[in-house]
Design an enzyme around this catalytic site. Structure first.
Site, PDB file in Angstrom:
ATOM      1  N   LYS A 113      -9.853  13.928 -30.691  1.00  0.00           N
ATOM      2  CA  LYS A 113     -10.096  12.476 -30.734  1.00  0.00           C
ATOM      3  C   LYS A 113     -10.889  12.149 -32.026  1.00  0.00           C
ATOM      4  O   LYS A 113     -10.606  12.758 -33.041  1.00  0.00           O
ATOM      5  CB  LYS A 113     -10.806  12.010 -29.472  1.00  0.00           C
ATOM      6  N   HIS A 166      -1.097   7.899 -26.903  1.00  0.00           N
ATOM      7  CA  HIS A 166      -2.304   8.178 -26.121  1.00  0.00           C
ATOM      8  C   HIS A 166      -2.872   6.867 -25.558  1.00  0.00           C
ATOM      9  O   HIS A 166      -2.876   5.847 -26.227  1.00  0.00           O
ATOM     10  CB  HIS A 166      -3.356   8.889 -26.978  1.00  0.00           C
ATOM     11  N   GLU A 199      -1.059  12.236 -18.365  1.00  0.00           N
ATOM     12  CA  GLU A 199      -2.510  12.018 -18.434  1.00  0.00           C
ATOM     13  C   GLU A 199      -2.864  10.757 -17.652  1.00  0.00           C
ATOM     14  O   GLU A 199      -2.767   9.644 -18.205  1.00  0.00           O
ATOM     15  CB  GLU A 199      -2.949  11.797 -19.890  1.00  0.00           C
ATOM     16  N   GLY A 227     -11.856  11.608 -19.589  1.00  0.00           N
ATOM     17  CA  GLY A 227     -13.274  11.462 -19.938  1.00  0.00           C
ATOM     18  C   GLY A 227     -14.170  11.065 -18.778  1.00  0.00           C
ATOM     19  O   GLY A 227     -15.307  10.647 -18.988  1.00  0.00           O
ATOM     20  N   GLY A 261      -9.400  17.240 -23.952  1.00  0.00           N
ATOM     21  CA  GLY A 261      -9.997  16.237 -24.834  1.00  0.00           C
ATOM     22  C   GLY A 261     -11.424  16.593 -25.188  1.00  0.00           C
ATOM     23  O   GLY A 261     -11.675  17.473 -26.013  1.00  0.00           O
ATOM     24  N   GLY A 262     -12.365  15.937 -24.532  1.00  0.00           N
ATOM     25  CA  GLY A 262     -13.797  16.067 -24.844  1.00  0.00           C
ATOM     26  C   GLY A 262     -14.293  17.495 -25.034  1.00  0.00           C
ATOM     27  O   GLY A 262     -15.101  17.757 -25.929  1.00  0.00           O
TER      28      GLY A 262
HETATM   29  P1  13P Z   1     -10.761  14.492 -21.586  1.00  0.00           P
HETATM   30  O1  13P Z   1     -10.404  15.958 -21.514  1.00  0.00           O
HETATM   31  O2  13P Z   1     -12.007  14.223 -22.368  1.00  0.00           O
HETATM   32  O3  13P Z   1     -10.750  13.873 -20.229  1.00  0.00           O
HETATM   33  O4  13P Z   1      -9.601  13.798 -22.422  1.00  0.00           O
HETATM   34  C1  13P Z   1      -8.290  14.017 -22.087  1.00  0.00           C
HETATM   35  C2  13P Z   1      -7.449  13.456 -23.151  1.00  0.00           C
HETATM   36  O5  13P Z   1      -7.426  12.268 -23.379  1.00  0.00           O
HETATM   37  C3  13P Z   1      -6.676  14.407 -23.962  1.00  0.00           C
HETATM   38  O6  13P Z   1      -5.756  13.745 -24.765  1.00  0.00           O
END
Ligand code: 13P
Length: 255
Positions: free
Chosen positions: A10, A94, A170, A176, A237-238
């Site tokens: 991100k 996304h 997703e 998140g 993600g995070g």
């Molecule tokens: P998180 O793993 O932070 O929940 O994010 C998922 C995501 O958006 C991956 O593209």
């Protein structure tokens, strides 16, 4: 087939110094990880540095691409530019871009077409925004959202091979938030996507096109998501940009 793990940085980390540290971690651990394809998707400005550092065991991807290659779009990046940096994958659609940049499914459709044309593999993100109390993969409302997203994004698109792209399921409410989707529900949502793929493309594409799960995947739960038979992997993600968590994740992947 080797499972895929896509690491979506991100808009992080905040400095090139920190990005270099993360790339070095990928380089160190990826040498010991077998049968899993690691795809690193940092912000555009770190792509060149990533290419130098992540090592030959990791693949490179971007987080977006513009829908044509003409040079007259200030601030955007074209599929050809990404290709020239040896980026093979590109995340498209996304939910954060849909929300904050008002990206529409028409735009995502154009981006998928442009990337396929230039030989980049799109990782197309879909998923419902919320779930009401009794909602499940069996609910009409959940199916309707999923199929509408697929219909719009793939309008006029023909896929030649199941390896041309990846679909990432997703659920937006799981991104998140620490609230990951239940494993059985992930399985059922993937089944629905395969059902749609069979009707729209072919049985072969439905069976073999990689479908991955994203939403609050971390070191604690990654192995159970990777064990899901129907799923081809995960989108992290995070946790991708927190050094300790990333190291824990990669350690879990060493057999
Ligand atoms: P998180 O793993 O932070 O929940 O994010 C998922 C995501 O958006 C991956 O593209």
């Amino acid at each position: 087939m080797a499972k895929l793990i896509v690491f979506n940085f991100k808009m992080a980390p905040a400095s090139i110094m920190e990005a270099k540290e993360l790339f070095n971690i990928f380089n160190k651990y990826s040498k010991k990880i077998k049968n899993i394809k690691l795809i690193v998707t940092p912000p555009y400005i770190y792509l060149a540095e990533a290419k130098e550092r992540i090592g030959s065991k990791c693949y490179l991807g971007a987080q977006d691409a513009f829908w044509f290659n003409r040079y007259v779009i200030t601030g955007e990046i074209s599929p050809k530019m990404l290709k020239s940096l040896k980026s093979q994958y590109v995340i498209l659609g996304h939910s954060e871009r849909r929300e904050h940049l008002k990206e529409t499914e028409e735009m995502i459709n154009a981006k998928v077409k442009a990337c396929l044309q230039d030989g980049l593999k799109p990782i197309v993100c879909i998923g419902e925004k919320e779930r009401k109390n009794n909602d499940s993969a069996a609910s009409f409302s959940v199916k309707k959202i999923l199929f509408e997203q697929l219909n719009n994004i793939f309008q006029g698109i023909q896929i030649e091979k199941s390896s041309d792209l990846v679909i990432a399921y997703e659920p937006v409410w799981a991104i998140g938030t620490g609230k990951q989707q239940d494993l059985v529900e992930v399985q059922k949502m993937i089944d629905l996507i395969r059902f749609w793929l069979a009707r729209r493309f072919s049985e072969d594409i439905a069976k073999n096109l990689p479908i991955i799960y994203g939403g609050s995947v971390n070191a604690q739960n990654i192995v159970s998501f990777l064990k899901l038979k129907e799923s081809a992997g995960v989108l992290v993600g995070g946790a991708s940009t927190k050094k300790n968590e990333l190291t824990k994740i990669l350690n879990k992947l060493i057999k």
